[in-house]
Each structure stands twice: as structure tokens, then as C-alpha cells.
Design an enzyme around this catalytic site. Structure first.
Site, mmCIF file in Angstrom:
data_model
loop_
_atom_site.group_PDB
_atom_site.id
_atom_site.type_symbol
_atom_site.label_atom_id
_atom_site.label_comp_id
_atom_site.label_asym_id
_atom_site.label_seq_id
_atom_site.Cartn_x
_atom_site.Cartn_y
_atom_site.Cartn_z
ATOM 1 N N GLY A 155 1.379 -1.121 0.032
ATOM 2 C CA GLY A 155 -0.185 0.251 0.224
ATOM 3 C C GLY A 155 0.998 1.433 -0.282
ATOM 4 O O GLY A 155 2.070 1.141 0.562
ATOM 5 N N CYS A 156 0.579 2.387 -0.165
ATOM 6 C CA CYS A 156 0.489 3.518 -0.601
ATOM 7 C C CYS A 156 1.344 4.450 1.320
ATOM 8 O O CYS A 156 2.298 4.639 1.287
ATOM 9 C CB CYS A 156 0.186 4.850 -1.591
ATOM 10 S SG CYS A 156 -1.325 5.143 -0.959
ATOM 11 N N TYR A 157 0.434 4.467 2.041
ATOM 12 C CA TYR A 157 0.599 4.696 3.478
ATOM 13 C C TYR A 157 1.554 4.140 4.220
ATOM 14 O O TYR A 157 3.008 4.388 4.417
ATOM 15 C CB TYR A 157 -0.670 5.024 3.709
ATOM 16 C CG TYR A 157 -1.641 6.199 4.107
ATOM 17 C CD1 TYR A 157 -0.931 7.130 4.390
ATOM 18 C CD2 TYR A 157 -2.749 6.174 3.497
ATOM 19 C CE1 TYR A 157 -1.655 8.381 3.937
ATOM 20 C CE2 TYR A 157 -3.778 7.004 3.078
ATOM 21 C CZ TYR A 157 -3.302 8.597 3.525
ATOM 22 O OH TYR A 157 -3.361 9.253 3.879
ATOM 23 N N THR A 159 3.764 2.668 2.558
ATOM 24 C CA THR A 159 5.803 2.399 2.176
ATOM 25 C C THR A 159 6.408 3.338 2.323
ATOM 26 O O THR A 159 8.071 3.626 3.050
ATOM 27 C CB THR A 159 5.504 2.417 0.497
ATOM 28 O OG1 THR A 159 4.904 1.296 0.082
ATOM 29 C CG2 THR A 159 6.837 2.639 0.034
ATOM 30 N N SER A 160 5.171 4.339 3.092
ATOM 31 C CA SER A 160 5.774 5.527 3.628
ATOM 32 C C SER A 160 6.685 5.801 4.785
ATOM 33 O O SER A 160 7.252 5.880 5.130
ATOM 34 C CB SER A 160 4.913 6.603 3.738
ATOM 35 O OG SER A 160 4.442 6.991 4.207
#
Length: 344
Positions: A155-157, A159-160
Site C-alpha cells: 500500500g502507498c501509506y 510504503t512511506s
């Protein structure tokens, strides 16, 4: 010589799917890309995206498992809803034993099938397919990609957050008794292309709001790959009135006083040889404009005067490193291509 790949893409009509198409069409080691769609009227990618005329003349074919399995494709990308991926992944593996899959949905991101079922309120993924799946965060699991049959694209969140915290967790620097706060903000494309009242222009423009507090389904991804319990951190997400990008501000208390150059050294050593993570010089912080339309994750930090309170800022493009770019990075790892191929 590097052997070129033939790839199939399912789900090109969404934001991440379009971004994936753009990247694959310019990838130096992709011989042929075929797109599979439910829209019987679309015969070419440019029927869906006229902006790709002249360099996106790739065929679109009706979606079917049999067509993909017999197409000669070596890798299939699924930019599909979770429900579709739950069905397509095991069906494709059964139809073509040599096909490899990169799934951009959340269906195959967790080691334990019950985690997905609990947080996504959907049936558990196929056990055999899940057993052959690698979590596709190359900075942590690059060594597993060459033999992966299925890659669960992160997921994008998560990953960060994971990239921003992993060096500190691995080094044991964080005072876990005081917890971690992950304060994350995303552009509207992170919500997907399906029309929704809360993502209409007039609802988002000149507005800013938090959502899914203590219930965001990316929470277990963060905990699983940082080795934390869900109660060890607060994970709060917000919707920014911008198209794309994620900025995560991560607040931690250290177990002992550190100097800023020690923190920078820790991060630079951890991400040495990992070209898609850029560590900012001490005192510099990343911004959305530095990472949008790229596959980079930029990480910066600030330390208070006691040396015990640390703020890490992790920034990426939710459609790039948070979705399509990361999927291509995973393809590169699976096929033995340079990690940055098609991404720079």
C-alpha cells in the site's frame, strides 16, 4: 543481453493502471504489453487514453483468464479491486503454472490470510496462492523477488511509513514504551477513480480532513513489516486537496540521546545501494513537489535539542512508489533487470 519480457495488464482504467501503462510502454526491457479490459469497445489503449497517441498504441483485449494464460505473457499485473484479485490470482496460477503475477490490490499483502479478512471484511485469499507470495517492498525483500510467483504490491501509506521507520526499528533506537505517531497525508488519487461523494471536487477543494482513525486497513501492513503491535503506534490518515503524493510525518522518542549526523549515517547505511530511497541532508526536509511523477521515496528528519525526540518525514508519489512505480520496480527484481529500469 537481457531477455525482454511480455506482460499482461488487467485493470488499466484506474489511476494506478494508467500510471502503470505509461511506465511499461517506455520500459526498455518490455517486448510487448497487452491490456485486458471489460470494455468491449476498447480495442487499443488510445481508445481509453487519447493522450497516449503516438506512443501508446498497445492492444486491448476482452478480459478472460484463458486469454491471459495462453497469451505468452510471462508476468501479469493486476491493477484491480481486492475482490477481483482474490479470484484472478489463483485462477491465473492454475491456468498457467509458469505465469508470475504482481498484484496491486491488498488481497495478497499479508502472511496470514485472516489479517486480510478481518481488516478488509472480504473472504480470505487462496491459501496456496498466498503461500507463494512475496511482499513487494524491494528495499526490504529484494532477495525474495527472483523466485516469487506472486508479489503483493504494498500500500502507498505503508510504503512511506515502513521506509521512514525501518532503520530506527532495526537498530533498536526507538523507546517503544512511549509509542510512535504516524501522521500521514495523501492526495485524492489514493482514494481511487470510482466516483464518491467525499472525493468530489467541491468536497476536497480548500478542505482538509482526517479519516479512518484507528481503523485504516493499512495499519496491519505497517505493524507486520516493522515487527510492531498495532497498539505500539498511532496511524492517522488525512486527505489533502491535491491530486497525488503522500507525506508522512513520523514522531518517535529515542531510547538515548543521539546527534543529527548519527541519524543521517544510520539512514544512509541502511539504504546504501537502494536507489529509489533518497536521504535528505541533515536539516533538509522532503516535499511533495520533489517526488510527484517519480518512483522515489525521500526521507528527511529533525532532532530536538535533547537528542531524544526525532521527527522523520517520508514523502512519495502514491501512484509511483506507492503503486505503479513500485510494481515496475518489483518486475525488475523478478526478471533480473536493473532496479531503476523504466523508472528514471
Amino acid at each position: 543481453m537481457i531477455d525482454p519480457s511480455r506482460v499482461a495488464v488487467v485493470g488499466v482504467t484506474g489511476y494506478a493502471g494508467y500510471e502503470l501503462a505509461r511506465l511499461l510502454l517506455r520500459h526498455p526491457h518490455i517486448e510487448k504489453t497487452t491490456f485486458y479490459v471489460r470494455d468491449a469497445q476498447a480495442h487499443c489503449l488510445t481508445d481509453l487514453f487519447p493522450q497516449l497517441r503516438g506512443w501508446g498504441d498497445a492492444p486491448c483485449k476482452p478480459l478472460s483468464v484463458e486469454a491471459i494464460a495462453s497469451s505468452g505473457a510471462e508476468v501479469a499485473f493486476l491493477s484491480t479491486p481486492h475482490e477481483a484479485s482474490l479470484e484472478l490470482v489463483p485462477a491465473l496460477l492454475a491456468a498457467n503454472p509458469s505465469l508470475r503475477i504482481v498484484d496491486l490490490s491488498g488481497a495478497f499483502r499479508f502472511r496470514d490470510a485472516r489479517t486480510f479478512a478481518e481488516w478488509y471484511k472480504l473472504p480470505a485469499p487462496d491459501a496456496k496462492a498466498l503461500a507463494r507470495t512475496v511482499y513487494g517492498l524491494p528495499e526490504l525483500y529484494a532477495d525474495k523477488l527472483p523466485n516469487a510467483r506472486v508479489v503483493g504490491n504494498p500500500g502507498c501509506y505503508p510504503t512511506s511509513v515502513i521506509l521512514g521507520l525501518k532503520p530506527l526499528v532495526e537498530a533498536g533506537w526507538i523507546d517503544m514504551s512511549r509509542g510512535i505517531v504516524a501522521d500521514c497525508k495523501s492526495g485524492v488519487t489514493g482514494a481511487g477513480k470510482e466516483p464518491r461523494r467525499d472525493t468530489h471536487f467541491v468536497e476536497v477543494n480548500e478542505n482538509f480532513r482526517a479519516y479512518n482513525l484507528f481503523s485504516h486497513r493499512h495499519t496491519p501492513e505497517v505493524s507486520e513489516h516493522l515487527g510492531l503491535a498495532n497498539e505500539d503506534f498511532v496511524f492517522t490518515t488525512h486527505l489533502l486537496p491535491v491530486e497525488r503524493g503522500i507525506l508522512s510525518t513520523l514522531y518517535v522518542w529515542l531510547g538515548g540521546a543521539r546527534k543529527l549526523d548519527e541519524v543521517e549515517t544510520l539512514f544512509r547505511k541502511f539504504y546504501a545501494g537502494k536507489p529509489m530511497v533518497r536521504i535528505m541532508p541533515a536539516g533538509k526536509l522532503p516535499e511533495l513537489q520533489f517526488v510527484t511523477h517519480t518512483n522515489f521515496c525521500d526521507v528527511g528528519f529533525a532532532l530536538d535539542s535533547t537528542g531524544e525526540r526525532l521527527v522523520v518525514v517520508s514523502c512519495l508519489d502514491n501512484l509511483g512508489k506507492g503503486a505503479a512505480g513500485q510494481a515496475v520496480q518489483n518486475l525488475n527484481g523478478m526478471r533480473g533487470y536493473p532496479e531503476t529500469a523504466g523508472l528514471l
